[in-house]
Write a protein that holds these residues in place. Structure first.
Motif, short mmCIF file in Angstrom:
data_model
loop_
_atom_site.label_atom_id
_atom_site.label_comp_id
_atom_site.label_asym_id
_atom_site.label_seq_id
_atom_site.Cartn_x
_atom_site.Cartn_y
_atom_site.Cartn_z
N VAL A 71 18.40 29.64 6.77
CA VAL A 71 19.19 30.49 7.66
C VAL A 71 19.20 31.92 7.08
O VAL A 71 19.59 32.12 5.94
N GLN A 72 18.78 32.87 7.89
CA GLN A 72 18.66 34.26 7.44
C GLN A 72 20.01 34.97 7.45
O GLN A 72 20.75 34.90 8.42
N GLU A 88 21.80 34.50 10.93
CA GLU A 88 21.04 33.94 12.03
C GLU A 88 21.84 32.85 12.75
O GLU A 88 22.44 31.99 12.12
N TYR A 89 21.83 32.92 14.07
CA TYR A 89 22.51 31.92 14.87
C TYR A 89 21.55 30.76 15.15
O TYR A 89 20.45 30.97 15.66
N ILE A 90 21.97 29.56 14.80
CA ILE A 90 21.17 28.36 15.05
C ILE A 90 21.83 27.57 16.16
O ILE A 90 22.93 27.05 16.00
N ASP A 91 21.15 27.51 17.30
CA ASP A 91 21.67 26.78 18.45
C ASP A 91 21.30 25.31 18.29
O ASP A 91 20.26 24.84 18.77
N GLY A 92 22.13 24.57 17.57
CA GLY A 92 21.82 23.18 17.31
C GLY A 92 22.97 22.47 16.63
O GLY A 92 24.13 22.81 16.84
N ALA A 93 22.63 21.51 15.76
CA ALA A 93 23.65 20.68 15.14
C ALA A 93 23.24 20.32 13.73
O ALA A 93 22.09 20.50 13.32
#
Length: 298
Positions: A71-72, A88-93
């Motif tokens: 993750v940046q 950084e936005y991670i659209d997940g789980a």
């Protein structure tokens, strides 16, 4: 919640709440250039010298790491008496092991482990150990990044587009391999998470890349079977097992897991860090080969 959707804070427009921790909240936010994740420490924690050290330390460690499976981090600062950092936005789980009486998807498990192993080996080359490797810090985005730089897969490698969706997060307890850095925990507290803690970490001995490999093996056991190697609820007994008990044979927990996987993980879980593999990717490649074409429901 500290903020509501639409609130303005430190130049960011706040969106939905993504998560709440003991000392901070994470929001989906926008800085005018696109969506990102904004971590905001609460006022009480922002006044704590130890909490501030950990918050800033995480940013200073992670911002130097640039890898597709990490993750940046973007920026950090302080506003209205609260520390904040953007990443950084991670659209997940988060990654999770199988529930009781269910089986995992070995293809997904191997892809997760492969991505995290790549991230860890890169961090180790940068002289950084993570020290809190566990499924909760493994994020899986809903879609692969749009890039033409996806490597070709070998005959036993997982789908590279699936691997590209995996991200390692939370460098709050990461340390430089030279050991230089602020004291991040109070005396008597263990860095990281006990179910994944290597013996040398619990003994207070020098940590090394093999320390992360031990934790990765514990996470692998959980992703494949639903349980860490030592599923013990009593913390003292769990610590005793991590330090002294022989590593269990994970392959005996599920009939479909080849004995080779158990042997590989037992080496990763060796009490002596020198007896483990030379990298995190090496055992995961071997596990991928052993699990190729395995269907738990056959």
């Amino acid at each position: 919640m500290l903020f509501r959707p639409g609130d303005l804070y430190a130049g960011f427009t706040i969106g939905s709440l993504l998560g709440i921790g003991g000392s901070s909240e994470v929001y989906l936010a926008d800085d005018g250039k696109g969506p990102l994740a904004l971590k905001i420490m609460n006022t009480e924690s922002s006044r704590s010298e130890l909490a501030r050290l950990r918050f800033i330390h995480e940013f200073e460690i992670a911002v130097k790491l640039s890898h597709p499976n990490i993750v940046q981090m973007f920026a950090h600062g302080e506003c209205d008496g609260r520390l904040w950092s953007s990443h950084e936005y991670i659209d997940g789980a988060e990654a999770k092991g199988p529930l009781r009486n269910t089986e995992p998807d070995p293809t997904l498990a191997v892809a997760i482990l492969t991505g995290i192993a790549h991230a860890l080996d890169y961090a180790h080359i940068q002289r950084v150990v993570h020290l809190d490797v566990k499924p909760a810090n493994m994020l899986i985005s809903r879609s692969a990044p749009e890039t033409d730089e996806v490597p070709e897969a070998g005959p036993h490698d997982p789908d590279p587009k699936l691997v590209a969706r995996v991200k390692l997060s939370d460098f709050g307890t990461a340390r430089p391999l030279d050991g230089v850095g602020p004291k991040l925990v109070r005396d008597g507290f263990v860095v990281g998470s006990l179910p994944y803690a290597a013996p040398e970490l619990l003994r207070g001995q020098p940590v090394r890349p093999a320390t992360d490999q031990y934790a990765l093996a514990c996470a692998a056991a959980e992703l494949l079977t639903g349980e860490v190697p030592f599923p013990i609820t009593n913390r003292l007994k769990l610590a005793e097992a991590q330090v002294h008990a022989a590593p269990p044979d994970i392959s005996r927990r599920r009939a479909w897991i080849p004995s080779a996987v158990g042997s590989i993980l037992r080496k990763c879980l060796a009490k002596d860090p020198h007896a483990r593999y030379s990298s995190c990717a090496e055992p995961i490649r071997m596990i991928a080969r052993a699990l190729r074409d395995i269907n738990p429901y056959d």
